[in-house]
Structures are given as C-alpha cells and as structure tokens.
Design a protein around this motif. Sequence first.
Motif, PDB file in Angstrom:
ATOM      1  N   SER A 120      34.391  34.104  37.358  1.00 23.62           N
ATOM      2  CA  SER A 120      34.827  33.722  36.014  1.00 23.62           C
ATOM      3  C   SER A 120      35.748  32.514  36.045  1.00 23.62           C
ATOM      4  O   SER A 120      35.564  31.554  35.277  1.00 23.62           O
ATOM      5  CB  SER A 120      35.526  34.903  35.343  1.00 23.62           C
ATOM      6  N   MET A 127      37.322  44.206  35.549  1.00 29.89           N
ATOM      7  CA  MET A 127      36.587  43.262  36.393  1.00 29.89           C
ATOM      8  C   MET A 127      36.902  43.491  37.871  1.00 29.89           C
ATOM      9  O   MET A 127      38.013  43.861  38.246  1.00 29.89           O
ATOM     10  CB  MET A 127      36.960  41.823  36.033  1.00 29.89           C
ATOM     11  N   ASP A 152      33.872  39.343  40.284  1.00 33.77           N
ATOM     12  CA  ASP A 152      33.676  38.884  38.905  1.00 33.77           C
ATOM     13  C   ASP A 152      34.791  37.925  38.482  1.00 33.77           C
ATOM     14  O   ASP A 152      34.543  36.933  37.789  1.00 33.77           O
ATOM     15  CB  ASP A 152      33.651  40.079  37.949  1.00 33.77           C
ATOM     16  N   ILE A 153      36.008  38.249  38.879  1.00 37.76           N
ATOM     17  CA  ILE A 153      37.146  37.404  38.499  1.00 37.76           C
ATOM     18  C   ILE A 153      37.001  36.006  39.091  1.00 37.76           C
ATOM     19  O   ILE A 153      37.181  34.994  38.402  1.00 37.76           O
ATOM     20  CB  ILE A 153      38.475  38.045  38.948  1.00 37.76           C
ATOM     21  N   LYS A 160      38.480  40.032  32.129  1.00 32.17           N
ATOM     22  CA  LYS A 160      38.248  41.223  31.322  1.00 32.17           C
ATOM     23  C   LYS A 160      38.723  42.470  32.059  1.00 32.17           C
ATOM     24  O   LYS A 160      38.653  42.553  33.288  1.00 32.17           O
ATOM     25  CB  LYS A 160      36.766  41.341  30.980  1.00 32.17           C
ATOM     26  N   THR A 199      41.779  45.221  37.965  1.00 30.08           N
ATOM     27  CA  THR A 199      42.693  44.728  36.933  1.00 30.08           C
ATOM     28  C   THR A 199      43.789  45.759  36.667  1.00 30.08           C
ATOM     29  O   THR A 199      43.555  46.967  36.775  1.00 30.08           O
ATOM     30  CB  THR A 199      41.943  44.430  35.624  1.00 30.08           C
TER      31      THR A 199
END
Length: 347
Positions: A100, A92, A96-97, A89, A34
């Motif tokens: 999500s 991440m 994870d992204i 978040k 991120t």
Amino acid sequence: MYIKKILWAIALIGLAVAAYFAYYVYSAMFEPNTAFNNEKAYIYIPTNATYDEVREQLVPLLKDIDKFDALAERKQYTSNVRAGRYAIKKGMSNNDIINSIRINNIPITVVFNNQESLEKLAGRVSSQIETDSTSLIKAMKDEAFLTQNGFSNYTALGMYLPNSYQFEWNTSAEQFRERMLMEYQRFWTDARITKAKNLNMSQNDVMTLASIVYEESKKKEEQPRVAGVYVNRLKLGMPLQADPTLKFAAYQLPEYQNTVIKRVLNKHKEIESPYNTYKYAGLPPGLIAMPDISAIEAVLNYEKHNYLYFAADAKRVGYHKFAKTLSQHNANAREYQRYLSSQGIYN
C-alpha cells in the motif's frame, strides 16, 4: 542404529527449524499487524524521506514493528521510500501495508475559495499539501512563467479559479501552479473567449471586472445586472466608480493596514492609485480579489439594460437598487447613507 537416531534427530530439528522459519515468514508477511481501532489510519511521507522517518510514523500503528522491519528489508522497501499520503486499513498484514505505501498514493481534495491575494491563497493551499507557502508564492510570482502565459503580477491571481481539486499530497509548488494553469485554460473555452472578444476585453480584463462584480455583490442572481452597469459605463467611457476598488487602494496604504472600511468616504476617493476608479476611467490594472466563477459568468453573460448606477439596498441586505438617472441614484444612495448612520457606521 545409533547413527540413524542421530540422523533422525537432526532431521526432526531441521523440520522444526524449517517449520518455525515458515511460521515466522508467514506471520511476518500475512498475519494482521495493525494496532489501531479505526477503520483506517493515514501516514504522510515527505519528499526525500528516509525509512527511519516512515518507521517513526508506523511504530504507534503496528503491533510488531520488528517483523515489519524484516519484511521491509526483504522487499527492498527500506531503500525505495516514496513520498505521498497512504492509507493503512485495520487488519492489514505487513505485506499489504508495504504494498500500500509503495504504490497507493491517495489523492486529497484541495479546496480554496475567494482568496484576496496570492499570499492568502498560498497560505490556504500550503495547509493542505506538503509544499510550503514560501515555495508557492515564489512559483506563483515567477516572472518568466507569468510572461510566458500572458499574466503579470497584477493579473496572476486570476489564474486560480476557486473550486475543489484532486492533488497528490506531495505535489510541489511548480506542479500545483501548472495544474492551475491547465484548469484555467480548460475553463476558457472557445465560447467564453468569443464572448470576451465581443466585450472588447481580454481574458485578464474579464477576470478583473469579475473581481469587482464579486466584491460588489455575492448574490449570484444579481451579479449579471451589476456587470451590466459596469459594461454600460465602459462603453460610454464613464469611470466605473466602484467602491470595492477604493477599499483595495486604501488597504495598500500603511494607515489602513489591519483596518476594515465599512463606509466609503470622500477622502477615500482622493487616494492616488490606479485602482481608484473614481479618478481614472476604465479597468484597474488587475484583480482586487479572486472572483467566484458565477461572477466571471456574470461578466461574460451580463444583463443588457439601461442602468448606469446602483446603490446598496437598506431594506434587502446584500442586494442593490439600480437607477438609470443620477438623480434617482442619489436618492437611493442617500437612503443607504441614512441607514448606515442609523447603525452607527461612520467609517
């Protein structure tokens, strides 16, 4: 000996390539990617969006979009984009992204208060969810839907109870309408339906009267008394003579567009309209605004008294003086008219 060296070199190169590939896969999947400083960033993926449209939103949020692309392709996200509102978040990884934005469609809180019309309600709601106001209006005014569920164009506004509700951002106009119908049906418990029947009113009648009560008084503690006056008048067959219905009737006419009526005059009482409750006894054909729940409860639990009149109280802004006789009411009304004149309010 020479062949062994070649084999060892090939093996070492293979290990190096494998190690680099493993590192690349690890970094593509599990390293933080991120590029923003806030704790969270949100993306809004429209219905039928392509991966390129999602990618466009992600570019400013990620350090390395190429690694994200590679993993998105590998995990088949590029061909399986899902609409909704998603959170990313800080810190991440790409893995994870992708997880999500694939499954964690985050609801939003849709809030609307006492909108005056379906058009204004649609505008308010469309500013909070994906669907546009035109689609909402079409769904809200669909004749087949209204007839099937006991509404008309006059009473349709009553189905929408002002409150806050959880919705997915990509909720369609039809889904919004169905959810509001469900909330309306949930509100009308057996106890409330019984109270309406005891008033000799339908649910639409209650909502119509509640809209008048709400426009007369925003004071929750006073609304049951106001409702009691109107119930008394209905029982006696007297006209409601509700000033807010005159304003509503006037605002339907071209000459009153983009104006604000601060003082009801005799000329307003001559307007030809089924909403003119000075001319026609009984309830008007439908709501004049969206009533607050407190006003609906005020009608269902109206105060039992002998008042037949009320006038705005010049000394207590927002409140009213109640009267049992016309002479007492006229005195109260004159006092308020003098107050309006003293304030330079003549129309």
